[in-house]
Design an enzyme around this catalytic site. Structure first.
Site, PDB file in Angstrom:
ATOM      1  N   ARG A  94     -15.229  -6.017  -0.194  1.00 27.74           N
ATOM      2  CA  ARG A  94     -14.536  -5.771   1.089  1.00 27.74           C
ATOM      3  C   ARG A  94     -13.859  -4.407   1.049  1.00 27.74           C
ATOM      4  O   ARG A  94     -13.168  -4.057   0.097  1.00 27.74           O
ATOM      5  CB  ARG A  94     -13.489  -6.865   1.321  1.00 27.74           C
ATOM      6  CG  ARG A  94     -12.635  -6.664   2.607  1.00 27.74           C
ATOM      7  CD  ARG A  94     -11.309  -6.023   2.305  1.00 27.74           C
ATOM      8  NE  ARG A  94     -10.381  -6.062   3.452  1.00 27.74           N
ATOM      9  CZ  ARG A  94      -9.223  -5.413   3.489  1.00 27.74           C
ATOM     10  NH1 ARG A  94      -8.840  -4.683   2.465  1.00 27.74           N
ATOM     11  NH2 ARG A  94      -8.455  -5.496   4.536  1.00 27.74           N
ATOM     12  N   VAL A  95     -14.053  -3.618   2.090  1.00 31.76           N
ATOM     13  CA  VAL A  95     -13.372  -2.336   2.195  1.00 31.76           C
ATOM     14  C   VAL A  95     -12.360  -2.450   3.328  1.00 31.76           C
ATOM     15  O   VAL A  95     -12.696  -2.943   4.411  1.00 31.76           O
ATOM     16  CB  VAL A  95     -14.376  -1.195   2.479  1.00 31.76           C
ATOM     17  CG1 VAL A  95     -13.660   0.126   2.668  1.00 31.76           C
ATOM     18  CG2 VAL A  95     -15.375  -1.084   1.330  1.00 31.76           C
ATOM     19  N   GLY A  96     -11.142  -2.018   3.073  1.00 30.42           N
ATOM     20  CA  GLY A  96     -10.110  -2.063   4.114  1.00 30.42           C
ATOM     21  C   GLY A  96     -10.068  -0.768   4.901  1.00 30.42           C
ATOM     22  O   GLY A  96     -10.977   0.067   4.844  1.00 30.42           O
ATOM     23  N   ASP A  97      -8.989  -0.581   5.628  1.00 33.78           N
ATOM     24  CA  ASP A  97      -8.805   0.620   6.455  1.00 33.78           C
ATOM     25  C   ASP A  97      -8.494   1.872   5.628  1.00 33.78           C
ATOM     26  O   ASP A  97      -8.799   2.997   6.030  1.00 33.78           O
ATOM     27  CB  ASP A  97      -7.636   0.401   7.413  1.00 33.78           C
ATOM     28  CG  ASP A  97      -6.345   0.128   6.628  1.00 33.78           C
ATOM     29  OD1 ASP A  97      -6.279  -0.908   5.928  1.00 33.78           O
ATOM     30  OD2 ASP A  97      -5.424   0.984   6.656  1.00 33.78           O
ATOM     31  N   THR A 116       0.880  -1.180   0.000  1.00 33.84           N
ATOM     32  CA  THR A 116       0.000   0.000   0.000  1.00 33.84           C
ATOM     33  C   THR A 116       0.910   1.220   0.000  1.00 33.84           C
ATOM     34  O   THR A 116       2.037   1.154   0.498  1.00 33.84           O
ATOM     35  CB  THR A 116      -0.871  -0.048   1.272  1.00 33.84           C
ATOM     36  OG1 THR A 116      -1.849  -1.065   1.098  1.00 33.84           O
ATOM     37  CG2 THR A 116      -1.555   1.275   1.562  1.00 33.84           C
ATOM     38  N   THR A 127      -0.222   1.548   6.889  1.00 30.03           N
ATOM     39  CA  THR A 127      -0.347   0.367   6.036  1.00 30.03           C
ATOM     40  C   THR A 127      -0.314  -0.863   6.939  1.00 30.03           C
ATOM     41  O   THR A 127       0.206  -0.801   8.056  1.00 30.03           O
ATOM     42  CB  THR A 127       0.786   0.333   4.993  1.00 30.03           C
ATOM     43  OG1 THR A 127       0.705  -0.884   4.243  1.00 30.03           O
ATOM     44  CG2 THR A 127       2.166   0.414   5.628  1.00 30.03           C
ATOM     45  N   GLY A 128      -0.863  -1.978   6.464  1.00 32.25           N
ATOM     46  CA  GLY A 128      -0.860  -3.200   7.265  1.00 32.25           C
ATOM     47  C   GLY A 128      -2.184  -3.922   7.136  1.00 32.25           C
ATOM     48  O   GLY A 128      -2.963  -3.663   6.208  1.00 32.25           O
ATOM     49  N   HIS A 129      -2.459  -4.804   8.085  1.00 30.34           N
ATOM     50  CA  HIS A 129      -3.677  -5.624   8.039  1.00 30.34           C
ATOM     51  C   HIS A 129      -4.906  -4.746   8.317  1.00 30.34           C
ATOM     52  O   HIS A 129      -5.121  -4.287   9.437  1.00 30.34           O
ATOM     53  CB  HIS A 129      -3.563  -6.754   9.062  1.00 30.34           C
ATOM     54  CG  HIS A 129      -4.778  -7.612   9.119  1.00 30.34           C
ATOM     55  ND1 HIS A 129      -5.361  -8.027  10.289  1.00 30.34           N
ATOM     56  CD2 HIS A 129      -5.546  -8.110   8.109  1.00 30.34           C
ATOM     57  CE1 HIS A 129      -6.426  -8.760  10.015  1.00 30.34           C
ATOM     58  NE2 HIS A 129      -6.551  -8.831   8.714  1.00 30.34           N
ATOM     59  N   GLY A 130      -5.695  -4.504   7.270  1.00 29.33           N
ATOM     60  CA  GLY A 130      -6.765  -3.515   7.334  1.00 29.33           C
ATOM     61  C   GLY A 130      -7.769  -3.752   8.449  1.00 29.33           C
ATOM     62  O   GLY A 130      -8.177  -2.809   9.139  1.00 29.33           O
TER      63      GLY A 130
END
Ligand SMILES: NC(=O)C[C@H](N)C(=O)O
Length: 325
Positions: A221-224, A193, A244-247
């Protein structure tokens, strides 16, 4: 200066600089970046930071901080190596859905888009959402209709945004999202990201984040990344953040807002980043990284993955890095 600390088996790698304004800092994702991608990744984030600084130094720019973060993120969306714009990772069904956010910390104005498939530069659509609509977040088909209305460059099909590397990763994940999360994030790996934070010479602080999400995610799916306070946050009274990272983990702890809240509560910038990333790991098991630029001129880069590519540029300071130790 690199400081590291270790709690409950997670290590927070941190770097902190005192910078002059205007300044821009860029990241290209926190993950176990393979050696054969190191040089390209570093060059790309350095170039993006340089382009962002050019916008900051260009007197014709109105809100130069916003122009700088858009410009830096666009460079990385166009590069092809990163999980944003061209090169975005693939959903379970093999399509591409991208999310992006931009925020102007002077007036807390924000624009973001989610689940867009045919927009070349989602960050530029997010900026137009902020500037030209009364909304903060526009998604899916509605966002693409808006892009068409605004004459934003689009592709015929999301397949035009698929790179060879992204396709191979999707094939190797075999349509297994939990497996992808375990492999890409929990085993100290994340994915590219991209994001930027800038402070202009008037003290406006802006942030921007753009992503294709996580390989194998469910369509829709929507992430962070497009969510205010999760993928980014900017308040010119304190600072700006892009993460950035696991949403799903980032959303649960509202990571970007948590970092700014740390500053408001009196934490030193380096401590705010460290505590927030540690909390995310200890409470919900998520790994990732953050860049922070404060009103006082502190630039902090922190991550719990093994590597994160970053670059910063001001008139006096030019730095970049990728390794945790
Ligand atoms: N690599 C990433 O940062 C992915 C992004 N945070 C997401 O979960 O959508």
């Amino acid at each position: 200066m690199v400081e590291t600390s270790s709690i409950n088996t997670t290590c927070v790698y941190q770097t902190c600089y005192q910078v002059d304004f205007p300044c821009v800092i860029v990241h290209g994702g926190a993950w176990n970046i393979p050696q054969n991608r190191t040089q390209h990744t570093l060059q790309a984030v350095q170039t993006a930071a340089k382009r962002g600084l050019e916008k900051l130094l260009d007197k014709s720019q109105g809100n130069a901080a916003i122009e700088a973060v858009e410009c830096a993120v666009r460079c990385l969306e166009d590069d092809g190596l990163f999980n944003a714009g061209f090169g975005s990772c693939l959903c379970a069904n093999g399509s591409v859905e991208m999310d992006a956010l931009i925020m102007d910390g002077s007036h807390l104005r924000c624009g973001s888009v989610a689940c867009v498939s045919r927009v070349r530069n989602p960050i530029s659509l997010a900026k137009r959402v902020m500037e030209e609509t009364p909304h903060c977040l526009v998604v899916g088909q509605g966002a693409e209709e808006l892009a068409e209305e605004l004459n934003i460059p689009m592709v015929e099909s999301s397949l035009e945004l698929v790179s060879e590397v992204a396709r191979k990763e999707w094939e190797s994940m075999d349509n297994n999202y939990p497996g992808a999360v375990d492999t890409l994030f929990l085993q100290n790996i994340s994915h590219e990201t991209v994001g930027a934070v800038a402070v202009d010479s008037l003290g406006n602080i802006a942030c921007a984040t753009s992503t294709g999400g996580i390989t194998g995610k469910r369509k829709g799916r929507v992430g962070d990344s497009p969510l205010i306070g999760c993928g980014g946050y900017s308040d010119s009274r304190w600072g700006g953040v892009s993460v950035t990272g696991h949403g799903e983990s980032i959303m649960k702890v509202t990571l970007s807002r948590r970092i700014i809240f740390g500053l408001e509560s009196g934490e030193e910038p380096i401590v705010a980043v460290e505590n927030s990333l540690k909390e995310m790991y200890e409470r919900v098991g998520g790994k990732g990284g953050a860049i922070l630029l404060t009103r006082q001129g502190k630039a902090v880069i922190g991550f719990t993955t093994s590597r994160m590519a970053w670059a910063l540029a001001s008139r006096r300071v030019t730095q970049s890095g990728i390794d945790g130790d």
